[in-house]
Design an enzyme around this catalytic site. Structure first.
Site, PDB file in Angstrom:
ATOM      1  N   ASP A  98      38.922  -7.464  -1.402  1.00 20.80           N
ATOM      2  CA  ASP A  98      40.252  -7.154  -1.061  1.00 20.80           C
ATOM      3  C   ASP A  98      40.448  -5.807  -0.894  1.00 20.80           C
ATOM      4  O   ASP A  98      39.679  -5.103  -1.462  1.00 20.80           O
ATOM      5  CB  ASP A  98      41.059  -7.815  -2.346  1.00 20.80           C
ATOM      6  N   ARG A 132      53.112 -16.673  -1.544  1.00 21.66           N
ATOM      7  CA  ARG A 132      53.106 -16.246  -2.759  1.00 21.66           C
ATOM      8  C   ARG A 132      54.597 -15.976  -3.283  1.00 21.66           C
ATOM      9  O   ARG A 132      54.809 -16.441  -4.404  1.00 21.66           O
ATOM     10  CB  ARG A 132      52.231 -14.890  -2.781  1.00 21.66           C
ATOM     11  N   THR A 150      45.917  -5.410   4.386  1.00 20.73           N
ATOM     12  CA  THR A 150      47.063  -5.210   4.863  1.00 20.73           C
ATOM     13  C   THR A 150      46.997  -4.218   6.168  1.00 20.73           C
ATOM     14  O   THR A 150      48.153  -4.376   6.660  1.00 20.73           O
ATOM     15  CB  THR A 150      48.114  -4.850   3.861  1.00 20.73           C
ATOM     16  N   LYS A 178      45.169 -14.987   2.251  1.00 18.75           N
ATOM     17  CA  LYS A 178      43.816 -14.227   2.755  1.00 18.75           C
ATOM     18  C   LYS A 178      42.654 -14.694   1.675  1.00 18.75           C
ATOM     19  O   LYS A 178      41.569 -15.209   1.904  1.00 18.75           O
ATOM     20  CB  LYS A 178      43.798 -12.722   2.666  1.00 18.75           C
ATOM     21  N   THR A 179      42.902 -14.505   0.263  1.00 18.43           N
ATOM     22  CA  THR A 179      41.913 -14.731  -0.532  1.00 18.43           C
ATOM     23  C   THR A 179      41.884 -16.428  -0.688  1.00 18.43           C
ATOM     24  O   THR A 179      40.810 -16.786  -0.765  1.00 18.43           O
ATOM     25  CB  THR A 179      42.544 -14.549  -1.930  1.00 18.43           C
TER      26      THR A 179
END
Ligand code: ADE
Length: 345
Positions: A121, A229, A170, A76-77
């Site tokens: 975030d 990740r 999330t 997302k980032t």
């Protein structure tokens, strides 16, 4: 976190150095693709965003406010950074819990440059007074400040530069309706396919100048919970084992031995996942068991279970959420090598 702790990215950079940035963040940033061509997977999201970006650019407008939702670690980032880079503007990064007071957000908004991106975030964790500042900012590019206290208090409207808010969460369902309704683009990020994770591992290994065998890449890809990740984190650990214990490149043998040492199993379940599933299967005979009961049984907090552990187990067909509680599936019992299970029969 106050405003001075924000990070700024833009104009071809990923994220400028941040005093508290730890090794993992630095490593993640080094591996982040800087444009859509380097971003593997999430095909539909990428296609949509590229259309919306081009349309906004052609009209000389800012991109409509955008929200990305999905489990952690899916990119997302990274997408927010790519959006800002594609528009040639800056990205300011902050998070819901970091914005303690309306003034924190007001100060960030009024310091934006025209066309900037603001990334929040964990946007579902914004406090209501802070969230309310966002409503007019998103809709009218203005904020209403309350000056003074008591009967003499008055509001003053302050214009802020036109910007694009990129929210990440999330837990999309936890967003309030007024906030959700103000996003023009809502994009769900999905777990990656194994071959996409394989491509990400190969790309990262090339950037880090580590040699990795094709078979080792494939094997490692299966154990990354379909999450970039985790792939990059495991790759880093494989590199440690390859360099220190095996003095060389990452082979299948290195992957096998390292995964064993890290307690990561063939499906990519780590120690916490295995403990959760084993507790549900063994202690609770497969369920149904409530979230709080399971959390207490394994000493993990409920949010981590709901946001990190369970989405992957559900996706893998190992767990079902039912109105009566969590239930292990037959596949969970066979994966753990346990026979039977009261909850299942
Ligand atoms: N690193 C993290 N996410 C990635 C992605 N989707 N593609 C390439 N590299 C990544």
């Amino acid at each position: 976190m106050a405003i001075e702790e924000e990070m700024v990215a833009g104009e071809g950079t990923a994220v400028t150095a941040h005093q508290t940035q730890n090794d993992t963040e630095a490593f993640e940033n080094k591996l982040r693709p800087k444009d859509f061509s380097g971003y593997i997977g999430q095909g539909e999201v990428k296609q949509n965003l590229q259309v919306f970006l081009t349309a906004a650019q052609n009209r000389g407008e800012v991109l409509d406010h955008t929200i990305f939702y999905g489990p952690p670690g899916l990119g997302k980032t990274t997408l927010a950074m790519i959006l800002a880079d594609s528009m040639g503007t800056q990205l300011r990064v902050t998070s819901g819990p970091a914005l303690e007071k309306p003034g924190d957000l007001a100060s960030i908004l009024s310091n934006l440059q025209e066309g900037d991106f603001l990334f929040i975030d964990e946007i579902h964790r914004l406090r209501m007074p802070v969230e309310e500042i966002l409503y007019t900012a998103m809709e009218d590019f203005a904020i209403d400040l309350v000056i003074g206290k008591g009967p003499s208090a008055r509001t003053m409207r302050l214009n802020v530069p036109r910007f694009t808010l990129v929210g990440a969460t999330t837990q999309f369902s936890k967003l309030s309706n007024p906030l959700r309704d103000r996003f023009g683009h809502i994009e769900k990020l999905r777990f990656y396919e194994d071959d996409e994770i394989g491509q990400i591992i190969k790309r990262s290994a090339d950037i880090l100048e580590i040699e990795i065998e094709a078979a080792a890449t494939q094997q490692l890809a299966k154990c990354c919970r379909r999450t970039p990740r985790i792939a990059n984190r495991l790759l880093r650990r494989m590199r440690d084992f390859a360099e220190v214990v095996h003095q060389g490149s990452i082979t299948q043998a290195v992957v096998e031995e390292s995964l064993k040492n890290l307690s990561v199993d063939a499906k990519g379940l780590d120690f916490a996942d295995q403990e959760y599933l084993r507790t549900l299967c063994d202690k609770f005979k497969g369920g149904p068991a409530g979230l709080s009961t399971l959390a207490a049984a394994i000493g993990e907090d409920e949010a981590t279970i709901e946001e990190v552990i369970e989405p992957f187990l559900i996706r893998e067909g190992l767990l079902q959420k039912t109105p009566r509680g969590r239930m292990a599936t037959e596949a969970a019992f066979s994966h753990l090598g346990i026979i039977g299970g009261g909850g299942m029969l």
